[in-house]
Scaffold this motif. Structure first.
Motif, mmCIF file in Angstrom:
data_model
loop_
_atom_site.group_PDB
_atom_site.id
_atom_site.type_symbol
_atom_site.label_atom_id
_atom_site.label_comp_id
_atom_site.label_asym_id
_atom_site.label_seq_id
_atom_site.Cartn_x
_atom_site.Cartn_y
_atom_site.Cartn_z
ATOM 1 N N LYS A 99 -43.311 52.163 -58.471
ATOM 2 C CA LYS A 99 -42.328 51.638 -57.512
ATOM 3 C C LYS A 99 -41.323 50.736 -58.219
ATOM 4 C CE LYS A 99 -40.665 50.189 -53.523
ATOM 5 N NZ LYS A 99 -40.947 50.272 -52.144
ATOM 6 N N ALA A 100 -41.768 49.921 -59.129
ATOM 7 C CA ALA A 100 -40.875 49.021 -59.871
ATOM 8 C C ALA A 100 -39.905 49.814 -60.736
ATOM 9 C CB ALA A 100 -41.693 48.051 -60.726
ATOM 10 N N ARG A 101 -40.414 50.865 -61.412
ATOM 11 C CA ARG A 101 -39.535 51.709 -62.235
ATOM 12 C C ARG A 101 -38.499 52.433 -61.361
ATOM 13 N NH1 ARG A 101 -43.896 55.184 -64.762
ATOM 14 N NH2 ARG A 101 -42.193 56.649 -65.048
ATOM 15 N N LEU A 102 -38.951 52.911 -60.197
ATOM 16 C CA LEU A 102 -38.039 53.594 -59.275
ATOM 17 C C LEU A 102 -36.961 52.634 -58.773
ATOM 18 C CD1 LEU A 102 -37.338 56.116 -57.572
ATOM 19 C CD2 LEU A 102 -38.984 55.302 -55.879
ATOM 20 N N ASN A 109 -28.546 52.714 -61.694
ATOM 21 C CA ASN A 109 -27.672 53.869 -61.486
ATOM 22 C C ASN A 109 -26.874 53.797 -60.186
ATOM 23 O OD1 ASN A 109 -28.367 55.417 -63.873
ATOM 24 N ND2 ASN A 109 -30.402 55.567 -62.944
ATOM 25 N N ASP A 110 -27.078 52.726 -59.430
ATOM 26 C CA ASP A 110 -26.356 52.480 -58.186
ATOM 27 C C ASP A 110 -26.497 53.641 -57.197
ATOM 28 O OD1 ASP A 110 -24.892 50.861 -56.490
ATOM 29 O OD2 ASP A 110 -22.973 51.736 -57.122
ATOM 30 N N ILE A 111 -27.723 54.118 -57.041
ATOM 31 C CA ILE A 111 -28.017 55.139 -56.026
ATOM 32 C C ILE A 111 -29.273 54.706 -55.281
ATOM 33 C CG2 ILE A 111 -26.938 57.102 -57.200
ATOM 34 C CD1 ILE A 111 -29.648 57.899 -58.255
ATOM 35 N N ARG A 112 -29.560 55.364 -54.213
ATOM 36 C CA ARG A 112 -30.721 55.009 -53.407
ATOM 37 C C ARG A 112 -31.992 55.615 -54.010
ATOM 38 N NH1 ARG A 112 -28.553 56.766 -47.629
ATOM 39 N NH2 ARG A 112 -29.429 58.644 -48.529
ATOM 40 N N MET A 113 -33.091 54.977 -53.699
ATOM 41 C CA MET A 113 -34.375 55.467 -54.200
ATOM 42 C C MET A 113 -34.702 56.839 -53.617
ATOM 43 S SD MET A 113 -36.877 52.140 -54.417
ATOM 44 C CE MET A 113 -36.597 51.549 -52.770
ATOM 45 N N THR A 114 -34.312 57.084 -52.403
ATOM 46 C CA THR A 114 -34.617 58.381 -51.772
ATOM 47 C C THR A 114 -33.922 59.522 -52.495
ATOM 48 O OG1 THR A 114 -32.833 58.021 -50.183
ATOM 49 C CG2 THR A 114 -35.051 57.425 -49.478
ATOM 50 N N VAL A 115 -32.731 59.277 -53.022
ATOM 51 C CA VAL A 115 -32.013 60.319 -53.750
ATOM 52 C C VAL A 115 -32.783 60.688 -55.010
ATOM 53 C CG1 VAL A 115 -29.881 60.853 -54.980
ATOM 54 C CG2 VAL A 115 -29.786 59.621 -52.816
ATOM 55 N N ILE A 116 -33.296 59.684 -55.715
ATOM 56 C CA ILE A 116 -34.074 59.936 -56.935
ATOM 57 C C ILE A 116 -35.349 60.707 -56.588
ATOM 58 C CG2 ILE A 116 -35.357 58.845 -58.814
ATOM 59 C CD1 ILE A 116 -33.327 56.545 -58.649
ATOM 60 N N MET A 117 -36.014 60.287 -55.520
ATOM 61 C CA MET A 117 -37.254 60.951 -55.133
ATOM 62 C C MET A 117 -37.002 62.401 -54.699
ATOM 63 S SD MET A 117 -39.315 57.904 -53.210
ATOM 64 C CE MET A 117 -40.759 58.887 -52.937
ATOM 65 N N GLN A 118 -35.916 62.630 -53.967
ATOM 66 C CA GLN A 118 -35.592 64.003 -53.560
ATOM 67 C C GLN A 118 -35.311 64.869 -54.774
ATOM 68 O OE1 GLN A 118 -32.340 63.581 -50.825
ATOM 69 N NE2 GLN A 118 -33.673 63.260 -49.064
ATOM 70 N N ALA A 119 -34.565 64.336 -55.739
ATOM 71 C CA ALA A 119 -34.257 65.100 -56.951
ATOM 72 C C ALA A 119 -35.527 65.380 -57.746
ATOM 73 C CB ALA A 119 -33.243 64.341 -57.807
ATOM 74 N N ALA A 120 -36.411 64.409 -57.837
ATOM 75 C CA ALA A 120 -37.656 64.596 -58.580
ATOM 76 C C ALA A 120 -38.541 65.639 -57.908
ATOM 77 C CB ALA A 120 -38.390 63.262 -58.698
ATOM 78 N N ILE A 121 -38.659 65.569 -56.599
ATOM 79 C CA ILE A 121 -39.478 66.544 -55.869
ATOM 80 C C ILE A 121 -38.874 67.931 -55.994
ATOM 81 C CG2 ILE A 121 -40.249 67.232 -53.566
ATOM 82 C CD1 ILE A 121 -40.475 64.212 -52.919
ATOM 83 N N ASP A 122 -37.544 68.033 -55.864
ATOM 84 C CA ASP A 122 -36.865 69.326 -55.981
ATOM 85 C C ASP A 122 -37.075 69.924 -57.368
ATOM 86 O OD1 ASP A 122 -35.239 71.406 -54.930
ATOM 87 O OD2 ASP A 122 -33.543 70.620 -56.098
#
Length: 130
Positions: A99-102, A109-122
């Protein structure tokens, strides 16, 4: 506390006409009330409405049906679009260091955590053939 009195000027009340006076006014034949009273009509003439020609009624009916069909089509398309845009939320428990790394990656990177998680899952799903 005293109230200040304000004097109002009052207009005198009009005299109410008596029943006999009203009958005299109506019986006088000056013709002023004649325009206000409708000439008597038969009961059938009052209840019947003028009918539109058959062609015009058919045209109106076809136009109304086309408008209703168009409205139904628009509503169906709106529902389809809404269904496509539905988001499904997944509650995922993360370890504190992940969670801390996320959080740090999202902040840097000035983006939301959900965007990173969606990209990782995809990416994970594509790599594994899903």
């Amino acid at each position: 506390m005293t109230r200040s009195t304000i004097d109002f000027s009052l207009a005198p009340r009009r005299k109410q006409p008596e029943q006999g006076d009203m009958l005299k006014d109506m019986s006088s034949g000056d013709g002023s009330n004649a325009a206000a009273v409708d000439p008597p009509r038969s009961a059938e003439a009052k209840t019947l409405l003028p009918r539109l020609p058959e062609e015009e009624r058919l045209r109106n009916s076809a136009r109304r049906a086309a408008e209703q069909q168009e409205t139904r089509r628009r509503l169906k398309n709106l529902k389809r679009t809404k269904e496509r845009n539905i988001r499904f939320y997944v509650n995922v428990p993360l370890e504190q260091d992940v969670k801390a790394r996320l959080l740090r990656a999202a902040h840097e990177n000035d983006i939301r955590m959900t965007v990173i998680m969606q990209a990782a899952i995809d990416t994970y799903l594509q790599d594994n053939g899903y």
